[in-house]
Design a protein around this motif. Structure first.
Motif, PDB file in Angstrom:
ATOM      1  N   ASP A  35       4.816  81.700  27.086  1.00 57.30           N
ATOM      2  CA  ASP A  35       5.424  82.922  27.604  1.00 57.30           C
ATOM      3  C   ASP A  35       6.657  83.308  26.793  1.00 57.30           C
ATOM      4  N   TYR A  36       7.445  82.299  26.433  1.00 51.45           N
ATOM      5  CA  TYR A  36       8.651  82.584  25.652  1.00 51.45           C
ATOM      6  C   TYR A  36       8.275  83.128  24.271  1.00 51.45           C
ATOM      7  N   MET A  37       7.322  82.478  23.619  1.00 52.44           N
ATOM      8  CA  MET A  37       6.918  82.936  22.294  1.00 52.44           C
ATOM      9  C   MET A  37       6.279  84.315  22.372  1.00 52.44           C
ATOM     10  N   SER A  38       5.522  84.583  23.408  1.00 51.06           N
ATOM     11  CA  SER A  38       4.891  85.900  23.562  1.00 51.06           C
ATOM     12  C   SER A  38       5.952  86.990  23.687  1.00 51.06           C
ATOM     13  N   ALA A  39       7.008  86.707  24.464  1.00 47.38           N
ATOM     14  CA  ALA A  39       8.094  87.677  24.600  1.00 47.38           C
ATOM     15  C   ALA A  39       8.790  87.907  23.263  1.00 47.38           C
ATOM     16  N   LEU A  40       8.990  86.827  22.516  1.00 50.13           N
ATOM     17  CA  LEU A  40       9.644  86.942  21.215  1.00 50.13           C
ATOM     18  C   LEU A  40       8.781  87.739  20.244  1.00 50.13           C
ATOM     19  N   VAL A  41       7.496  87.460  20.198  1.00 56.76           N
ATOM     20  CA  VAL A  41       6.590  88.176  19.295  1.00 56.76           C
ATOM     21  C   VAL A  41       6.593  89.668  19.623  1.00 56.76           C
ATOM     22  N   SER A  42       6.564  89.998  20.890  1.00 59.86           N
ATOM     23  CA  SER A  42       6.573  91.412  21.288  1.00 59.86           C
ATOM     24  C   SER A  42       7.851  92.102  20.837  1.00 59.86           C
ATOM     25  N   ARG A  43       8.980  91.406  21.004  1.00 58.50           N
ATOM     26  CA  ARG A  43      10.252  92.002  20.571  1.00 58.50           C
ATOM     27  C   ARG A  43      10.279  92.191  19.061  1.00 58.50           C
ATOM     28  N   VAL A  44       9.857  91.197  18.324  1.00 62.09           N
ATOM     29  CA  VAL A  44       9.847  91.317  16.860  1.00 62.09           C
ATOM     30  C   VAL A  44       8.963  92.485  16.431  1.00 62.09           C
ATOM     31  N   GLU A  45       7.790  92.581  17.008  1.00 60.34           N
ATOM     32  CA  GLU A  45       6.873  93.656  16.612  1.00 60.34           C
ATOM     33  C   GLU A  45       7.457  95.033  16.915  1.00 60.34           C
ATOM     34  N   LYS A  67       1.321  76.895  22.431  1.00 60.20           N
ATOM     35  CA  LYS A  67       0.330  76.389  23.388  1.00 60.20           C
ATOM     36  C   LYS A  67       0.287  74.861  23.373  1.00 60.20           C
ATOM     37  N   LEU A  68       0.319  74.269  22.189  1.00 57.31           N
ATOM     38  CA  LEU A  68       0.334  72.809  22.093  1.00 57.31           C
ATOM     39  C   LEU A  68       1.619  72.240  22.692  1.00 57.31           C
ATOM     40  N   SER A  69       2.730  72.934  22.458  1.00 56.93           N
ATOM     41  CA  SER A  69       3.989  72.494  23.039  1.00 56.93           C
ATOM     42  C   SER A  69       3.931  72.536  24.557  1.00 56.93           C
ATOM     43  N   ALA A  75       2.605  67.462  30.166  1.00 58.90           N
ATOM     44  CA  ALA A  75       2.299  66.028  30.225  1.00 58.90           C
ATOM     45  C   ALA A  75       3.555  65.160  30.242  1.00 58.90           C
ATOM     46  N   GLY A  76       4.736  65.807  30.145  1.00 53.01           N
ATOM     47  CA  GLY A  76       5.981  65.049  30.111  1.00 53.01           C
ATOM     48  C   GLY A  76       6.184  64.286  28.828  1.00 53.01           C
ATOM     49  N   ALA A  77       5.625  64.810  27.732  1.00 55.53           N
ATOM     50  CA  ALA A  77       5.689  64.081  26.458  1.00 55.53           C
ATOM     51  C   ALA A  77       6.044  65.008  25.297  1.00 55.53           C
ATOM     52  N   PRO A  78       7.196  65.693  25.364  1.00 58.14           N
ATOM     53  CA  PRO A  78       7.596  66.524  24.216  1.00 58.14           C
ATOM     54  C   PRO A  78       7.838  65.652  22.991  1.00 58.14           C
ATOM     55  N   ILE A  79       7.583  66.190  21.814  1.00 55.90           N
ATOM     56  CA  ILE A  79       7.749  65.386  20.605  1.00 55.90           C
ATOM     57  C   ILE A  79       9.199  65.299  20.164  1.00 55.90           C
ATOM     58  N   GLY A  80      10.055  66.153  20.736  1.00 56.50           N
ATOM     59  CA  GLY A  80      11.460  66.119  20.377  1.00 56.50           C
ATOM     60  C   GLY A  80      12.259  67.069  21.234  1.00 56.50           C
ATOM     61  N   PRO A  81      13.580  67.089  21.066  1.00 53.91           N
ATOM     62  CA  PRO A  81      14.441  67.896  21.935  1.00 53.91           C
ATOM     63  C   PRO A  81      14.288  69.403  21.756  1.00 53.91           C
ATOM     64  N   LEU A  82      13.662  69.846  20.666  1.00 49.63           N
ATOM     65  CA  LEU A  82      13.469  71.277  20.430  1.00 49.63           C
ATOM     66  C   LEU A  82      12.004  71.686  20.565  1.00 49.63           C
ATOM     67  N   ASP A  83      11.195  70.866  21.191  1.00 47.05           N
ATOM     68  CA  ASP A  83       9.758  71.129  21.258  1.00 47.05           C
ATOM     69  C   ASP A  83       9.482  72.527  21.825  1.00 47.05           C
ATOM     70  N   GLY A  84       8.809  73.337  21.020  1.00 45.83           N
ATOM     71  CA  GLY A  84       8.411  74.671  21.432  1.00 45.83           C
ATOM     72  C   GLY A  84       9.451  75.747  21.228  1.00 45.83           C
ATOM     73  N   ILE A 128       9.564  75.409  16.315  1.00 46.37           N
ATOM     74  CA  ILE A 128       8.509  76.245  15.754  1.00 46.37           C
ATOM     75  C   ILE A 128       9.145  77.243  14.798  1.00 46.37           C
ATOM     76  N   PHE A 129       8.741  77.189  13.534  1.00 43.43           N
ATOM     77  CA  PHE A 129       9.242  78.136  12.533  1.00 43.43           C
ATOM     78  C   PHE A 129       8.415  79.415  12.637  1.00 43.43           C
ATOM     79  N   PHE A 130       8.864  80.334  13.474  1.00 51.31           N
ATOM     80  CA  PHE A 130       8.069  81.544  13.698  1.00 51.31           C
ATOM     81  C   PHE A 130       8.171  82.523  12.539  1.00 51.31           C
ATOM     82  N   ALA A 131       9.207  82.364  11.693  1.00 53.35           N
ATOM     83  CA  ALA A 131       9.374  83.244  10.532  1.00 53.35           C
ATOM     84  C   ALA A 131      10.452  82.670   9.628  1.00 53.35           C
ATOM     85  N   LYS A 132      10.417  83.070   8.375  1.00 53.81           N
ATOM     86  CA  LYS A 132      11.550  82.928   7.481  1.00 53.81           C
ATOM     87  C   LYS A 132      12.366  84.227   7.565  1.00 53.81           C
TER      88      LYS A 132
END
Length: 471
Positions: A35-45, A67-69, A75-84, A128-132
């Motif tokens: 949901d967060y990424m979807s909101a961000l993508v919409s704003r960028v577009e 989605k993977l994040s 599952a309570g298993a993020p790969i790190g403190p910035l996951d997603g 997630i590197f959504f853009a440079k």
């Protein structure tokens, strides 16, 4: 401006949250990374056609990673403190498999063989590197002008420049493309654009944040809406990397920062750089008002004269021209013709410099370093403007648009790259034309936490910017 009909108020509220609140919402299950990424993508577009902040925007890939994040958080298993968490990287920061255009049509566009230290640490932590984000040719301008990228503009006034060379990062941050953005800085390239766009920008002590390729004065730094957003990034990007031969030991005790008590502190106030561009009245007034707040809180404000001389600034110019020309002279004529004319004119002047002149230019860098160190024999910290001027047109290569005098505007920022001191830009008001004004806070070498503490205190006194531009 009013919110556009294309963006729901719930999305706007979500994207206005500080990064730690977003991550807590991921952890609690109140917000999905999708949901967060979807909101961000919409704003960028919706906004990017006007702002021009991004390169290599990857909405589909970013949504798939989100989605993977989301599955990991559930599952309570993020790969790190910035996951997603979406993070933009200045395109000069290499990511494995992607070209590094360096802002120029003269790029060879070879894919990077490995992640740079910054991207490696953020990837490990699940970002997630959504853009440079864009930069000018070779990162050599305080501008959003590039022969490779679209023209980046200041969201506060689209006719004006965001500054540079971390131009796209500044534009993205002020346009509300999430809270986390990373730039690079060798003479002010994080602080200058942060100042003109209202962001907090931090340049750490040299070596505190590993960088590769490394070079004297070159740093990676966060550019964010709030001080704490930057602290969150520093917790990741400051972890060690052997490739930076200037790297410092890890920060002992971590990045635990609380607002400073400035009572009894000696804080210098520098309102003139010593040479270069004159300080606009709007800028002077805003910085003076900020200094009075520190004084009201118990600090002793001590006037400090500008340290930069014409010999220092011209020496730096000669050395940087010589170094840059040593690469450019290897280009074919066809490749040279693709370089921004302003940059080509500036660099080609080095062809008439002698080796002795270039060497003497390097000696002036050492003189700048000595002068910055001396400041902190008199005061504990220093306040100054970030940018002497209020703004300049989006299409210009620099504030005076003159390749023969390209560094007249970096007199407050560049010395602390050469001296290795930590320094930040924090918003201290607006010009009469509505452009943000940056206050620079500088500390002695290794006083990174203390500079952040002063910035956090100042932010607490005034609050962070709440009404960002809606384009």
């Amino acid at each position: 401006m009013l919110e556009t009909s294309e963006e729901r108020s719930s999305d706007a509220d979500l994207l206005a949250l500080p990064a730690r609140q977003v991550l807590k919402a991921f952890s609690d299950g109140h917000v999905s990374p999708v949901d967060y990424m979807s909101a961000l993508v919409s704003r960028v577009e919706a906004r990017e056609p006007k702002v021009g902040a991004l390169y290599d925007f990857r909405p589909e890939q970013s949504l798939a990673q989100a989605k993977l994040s989301a599955e990991r958080w559930t599952a309570g298993a993020p790969i790190g403190p910035l996951d997603g968490m979406p993070v933009s990287l200045k395109e000069l920061i290499a990511t494995k498999g992607d070209p590094v255009p360096s802002g120029t049509a003269a790029s060879d566009m070879l894919p990077a063989s490995e992640d740079a230290p910054t991207s490696a640490r953020l990837r490990e932590d699940g970002a997630i590197f959504f853009a440079k984000t864009t930069c000018p040719d070779f990162g050599m301008l305080s501008s959003g002008l590039s022969t490779f990228h679209q023209l980046s503009r200041n969201p506060w006034d689209l006719t004006q420049n965001p500054g540079g060379s971390s131009a796209g990062a500044a534009s993205a941050g002020a346009a509300g493309y999430g809270p986390l953005h990373i730039g690079t800085d060798i003479g002010g390239s994080v602080r200058l654009p942060a100042g003109w766009t209202g962001l907090f920008g931090f340049k750490a002590t040299q070596g505190r944040i590993p960088v590769y390729p490394y070079y004297p004065g070159r740093c990676v730094g966060p550019m964010t809406p709030t001080v704490d957003d930057s602290i969150l990034l520093l917790e990741s990007i400051s972890r060690p990397d052997w490739r930076d031969a200037t790297a410092l030991p890890p920060m002992e005790g971590g990045w635990n920062v609380s607002p400073a008590n400035v009572k009894g502190k000696k804080i210098g106030l520098m309102l003139e750089a010593g040479c270069g561009q004159n300080v606009d009245q709007d800028v002077r007034d805003a910085v003076l008002a900020a200094a009075r707040q520190f004084e009201d809180a118990g600090a002793e404000i001590i006037d400090i004269s500008g340290i930069l001389t014409r010999e220092m600034l011209d020496g730096l110019d000669n050395f940087w021209r010589g170094r840059f020309w040593s690469t450019m002279e290897t280009f074919s004529e066809e490749r040279k013709a693709k370089v921004l004319p302003y940059i080509l004119e500036w660099a080609s002047a080095a062809a008439s410099l002698s080796g002795a002149q270039v060497a003497r230019g390097f000696d002036q860098i050492l003189a700048i370093r000595q002068a910055t160190a001396e400041i902190f024999t008199k005061v504990d910290f220093l306040l100054s403007p970030v940018n002497p001027g209020v703004s300049f047109p989006a299409e210009w290569a620099s504030p005076n648009n003159d390749p023969n005098m390209p560094f007249e505007h970096i007199g407050f920022t560049m010395p602390f790259n050469m001296g290795d001191q930590p320094a930040c830009s924090i918003n201290c008001g607006f010009s009469t034309t509505g452009i943000p004004i940056g206050l620079q806070i500088v500390g002695p070498r290794f006083a990174d936490l203390e500079v952040l503490s002063l910035a956090l205190a100042y932010e607490n006194w005034n609050g962070s910017i709440k009404e960002w531009p809606v384009i």
